[in-house]
Each structure stands twice: as C-alpha cells, then as structure tokens.
Design a protein around this motif. Sequence first.
Motif, PDB file in Angstrom:
ATOM      1  N   ASP A 117       7.362   1.234  -5.473  1.00 33.31           N
ATOM      2  CA  ASP A 117       7.339   2.550  -6.411  1.00 33.31           C
ATOM      3  C   ASP A 117       6.183   2.980  -6.020  1.00 33.31           C
ATOM      4  N   HIS A 118       5.154   2.799  -6.985  1.00 33.08           N
ATOM      5  CA  HIS A 118       4.166   2.385  -7.562  1.00 33.08           C
ATOM      6  C   HIS A 118       2.408   2.348  -6.892  1.00 33.08           C
ATOM      7  N   THR A 119       3.238   1.761  -5.858  1.00 33.50           N
ATOM      8  CA  THR A 119       1.714   1.987  -4.929  1.00 33.50           C
ATOM      9  C   THR A 119       1.614   2.503  -3.820  1.00 33.50           C
ATOM     10  N   LEU A 120       0.613   2.964  -3.573  1.00 29.89           N
ATOM     11  CA  LEU A 120       0.093   3.856  -2.663  1.00 29.89           C
ATOM     12  C   LEU A 120       0.235   3.733  -1.577  1.00 29.89           C
ATOM     13  N   PRO A 121       0.614   4.942  -0.272  1.00 30.37           N
ATOM     14  CA  PRO A 121       0.313   4.026   1.196  1.00 30.37           C
ATOM     15  C   PRO A 121       0.016   3.114   1.279  1.00 30.37           C
ATOM     16  N   GLY A 122      -0.398   1.918   2.066  1.00 25.74           N
ATOM     17  CA  GLY A 122      -1.500   1.273   2.582  1.00 25.74           C
ATOM     18  C   GLY A 122      -1.852   0.695   1.511  1.00 25.74           C
ATOM     19  N   GLY A 123      -1.730   0.545   0.385  1.00 26.71           N
ATOM     20  CA  GLY A 123      -1.700   0.240  -1.039  1.00 26.71           C
ATOM     21  C   GLY A 123      -1.569  -1.931  -0.921  1.00 26.71           C
ATOM     22  N   TYR A 124      -1.367  -2.308  -1.871  1.00 25.40           N
ATOM     23  CA  TYR A 124      -1.588  -3.657  -2.041  1.00 25.40           C
ATOM     24  C   TYR A 124      -0.817  -4.578  -2.836  1.00 25.40           C
ATOM     25  N   ASN A 125       0.102  -5.045  -3.000  1.00 24.18           N
ATOM     26  CA  ASN A 125       1.037  -5.902  -4.284  1.00 24.18           C
ATOM     27  C   ASN A 125       0.487  -6.967  -3.942  1.00 24.18           C
ATOM     28  N   LEU A 126       0.110  -7.666  -5.043  1.00 31.50           N
ATOM     29  CA  LEU A 126      -0.412  -9.386  -5.440  1.00 31.50           C
ATOM     30  C   LEU A 126      -0.069  -9.912  -5.918  1.00 31.50           C
ATOM     31  N   ILE A 127       1.005 -10.915  -5.360  1.00 30.73           N
ATOM     32  CA  ILE A 127       2.114 -11.531  -7.257  1.00 30.73           C
ATOM     33  C   ILE A 127       2.021 -13.416  -6.750  1.00 30.73           C
ATOM     34  N   VAL A 128       1.047 -13.302  -7.637  1.00 34.74           N
ATOM     35  CA  VAL A 128       1.977 -15.393  -7.880  1.00 34.74           C
ATOM     36  C   VAL A 128       2.432 -15.120  -9.301  1.00 34.74           C
ATOM     37  N   CYS A 129       3.877 -16.576  -9.156  1.00 32.77           N
ATOM     38  CA  CYS A 129       4.765 -16.235  -9.560  1.00 32.77           C
ATOM     39  C   CYS A 129       5.325 -17.870  -9.380  1.00 32.77           C
ATOM     40  N   ALA A 130       5.984 -19.261 -10.415  1.00 31.88           N
ATOM     41  CA  ALA A 130       6.337 -19.893 -10.450  1.00 31.88           C
ATOM     42  C   ALA A 130       7.522 -20.057  -8.927  1.00 31.88           C
ATOM     43  N   MET A 131       7.978 -20.868  -9.040  1.00 30.51           N
ATOM     44  CA  MET A 131       9.801 -21.075  -8.691  1.00 30.51           C
ATOM     45  C   MET A 131      10.092 -22.397  -8.587  1.00 30.51           C
ATOM     46  N   ASP A 132      11.496 -22.919  -8.926  1.00 30.66           N
ATOM     47  CA  ASP A 132      12.685 -23.960  -9.171  1.00 30.66           C
ATOM     48  C   ASP A 132      12.722 -24.161  -7.513  1.00 30.66           C
ATOM     49  N   THR A 133      12.013 -25.353  -7.224  1.00 29.33           N
ATOM     50  CA  THR A 133      13.048 -25.759  -5.882  1.00 29.33           C
ATOM     51  C   THR A 133      13.820 -27.263  -6.005  1.00 29.33           C
ATOM     52  N   ALA A 134      14.126 -27.858  -5.095  1.00 26.91           N
ATOM     53  CA  ALA A 134      14.837 -28.450  -5.334  1.00 26.91           C
ATOM     54  C   ALA A 134      13.607 -29.609  -4.934  1.00 26.91           C
ATOM     55  N   GLU A 135      12.367 -29.454  -3.968  1.00 27.84           N
ATOM     56  CA  GLU A 135      11.366 -30.215  -4.280  1.00 27.84           C
ATOM     57  C   GLU A 135      10.711 -30.955  -4.789  1.00 27.84           C
ATOM     58  N   TYR A 136      10.166 -29.192  -6.158  1.00 29.90           N
ATOM     59  CA  TYR A 136       9.474 -29.107  -7.151  1.00 29.90           C
ATOM     60  C   TYR A 136      10.286 -28.233  -8.339  1.00 29.90           C
ATOM     61  N   THR A 180       3.474 -17.317  -3.312  1.00 31.64           N
ATOM     62  CA  THR A 180       1.585 -16.719  -3.929  1.00 31.64           C
ATOM     63  C   THR A 180       2.368 -15.025  -2.379  1.00 31.64           C
ATOM     64  N   LEU A 181       1.954 -14.111  -2.143  1.00 34.52           N
ATOM     65  CA  LEU A 181       2.085 -12.824  -1.769  1.00 34.52           C
ATOM     66  C   LEU A 181       1.094 -12.064  -2.242  1.00 34.52           C
ATOM     67  N   LEU A 182       0.487 -11.879  -1.068  1.00 30.90           N
ATOM     68  CA  LEU A 182      -0.355 -10.249  -1.031  1.00 30.90           C
ATOM     69  C   LEU A 182       0.204  -9.648   0.886  1.00 30.90           C
ATOM     70  N   ALA A 183       0.458  -8.585   0.223  1.00 34.35           N
ATOM     71  CA  ALA A 183       1.426  -7.464   1.108  1.00 34.35           C
ATOM     72  C   ALA A 183       0.450  -6.106   0.792  1.00 34.35           C
ATOM     73  N   ARG A 184       0.888  -5.253   1.751  1.00 36.09           N
ATOM     74  CA  ARG A 184       0.210  -3.679   2.398  1.00 36.09           C
ATOM     75  C   ARG A 184       1.512  -3.283   2.390  1.00 36.09           C
ATOM     76  N   LYS A 185       1.767  -2.399   1.894  1.00 41.21           N
ATOM     77  CA  LYS A 185       2.609  -1.037   1.750  1.00 41.21           C
ATOM     78  C   LYS A 185       2.332  -0.399   3.232  1.00 41.21           C
ATOM     79  N   PRO A 186       3.652   0.238   4.281  1.00 44.34           N
ATOM     80  CA  PRO A 186       3.588   0.408   5.365  1.00 44.34           C
ATOM     81  C   PRO A 186       2.962   1.889   4.873  1.00 44.34           C
ATOM     82  N   LEU A 187       2.000   2.467   5.321  1.00 47.57           N
ATOM     83  CA  LEU A 187       1.295   4.223   5.664  1.00 47.57           C
ATOM     84  C   LEU A 187       2.525   4.927   5.536  1.00 47.57           C
TER      85      LEU A 187
END
Length: 187
Positions: A117-136, A180-187
Amino acid sequence: MEDLNSRYGLNPAHSEVVQACQVIAPCAALDMGCSNGRNALYLHQQGFDVTAVDANSNAIGMLQSIVQQEDIRTIQPRVYDLNDAALDADYGFIACTVTLMFLDMSRVGAVLSDMQDHTLPGGYNLIVCAMDTAEYPCPMNFPFTLKPGELSAIYQGWDLVKYNEDPGTMHNGARLQFATLLARKPL
C-alpha cells in the motif's frame, strides 16, 4: 568514495540490495529492519533518500551516530516496530531483507499488505525471507517462515523482476532456503 560500511565495521550491504540498485533509480527508499544500517548506508551512497526503521533502539542509535558523524542528510533512522504495519509515507523502493522471519507470524500478512500500500506506482519491493520446505527444513527457530510459492502469490499482479526460492547460507553458516523477490508495482 570510501565505503562507509567498512569504515564503521559493518557488514557489506545485502547482495540483493546491491543488485536491486542496478535496476532502481535513486528515490525515496525504506529500509525495513535496518539493524545498524548496512543497507541504508549503501543506499545513501547510491543517491537514495532513506528512511531506516528497526524496533531495536540500540541499533537505531548506532546508525544515528554514524549519520551525525558523517553529516548525512539523506538517512532518517527511526525506531519502529514492523509488526505495527503502520507506515506513514510512500516510497519508490522498500527493502525488507532477512527481516520477515523475525516478526510475529500473525502480523506478516498485514506488514506485506502495508508495504504494498505504501509503495508508489512503478515502485519496487525487495524481500528476502527464510523458507521452511521439505527439501530444506529450516534449522533456525524463526517465528515465521515462508512456504513454497507463498511470497509470489502475495505479489500477484505486480511485475516480478526477480523471483527465486533458492538454498542459501545465513551469516552464521546455517543452510536454508530463501524466497527472494524484487517486484515492481503496476503504474
């Protein structure tokens, strides 16, 4: 220009923050869970205007000290509990690297929604977060971990500039899987 992180004995900026700066032009940025400021200082040196937030007042105090010693006017360190999910400004870039897994599990959805909600249109979010999976299976007792596909689903409708769920190593040597996600908010 001397690297401020090495001058103050901080770790280098997170590699994903460094890579994101190849894509994102300097703008108003938010470093969520900034700790003692390794990413905020790097972003400042790349020309970003940075708000750096963390719940740890000692870490914010350390960053504030560096900001004052260096007379940096483009970093605003603030004590802020990310669990509140109550951002009060909009940003062109929000970085949240290796932070979500330390939050209250019941608040992560609200925190991510607030980031979007607080990302400007065309702005980016970068997230790196641990996972818990069957493999790891996650070897650390984090309050929160992501499941496969969970983060990309939350960002449906955004342009995924980068997305992976790859194994990695924590600074303490623990092997686990990260989303790991780098996503751009739609304009």
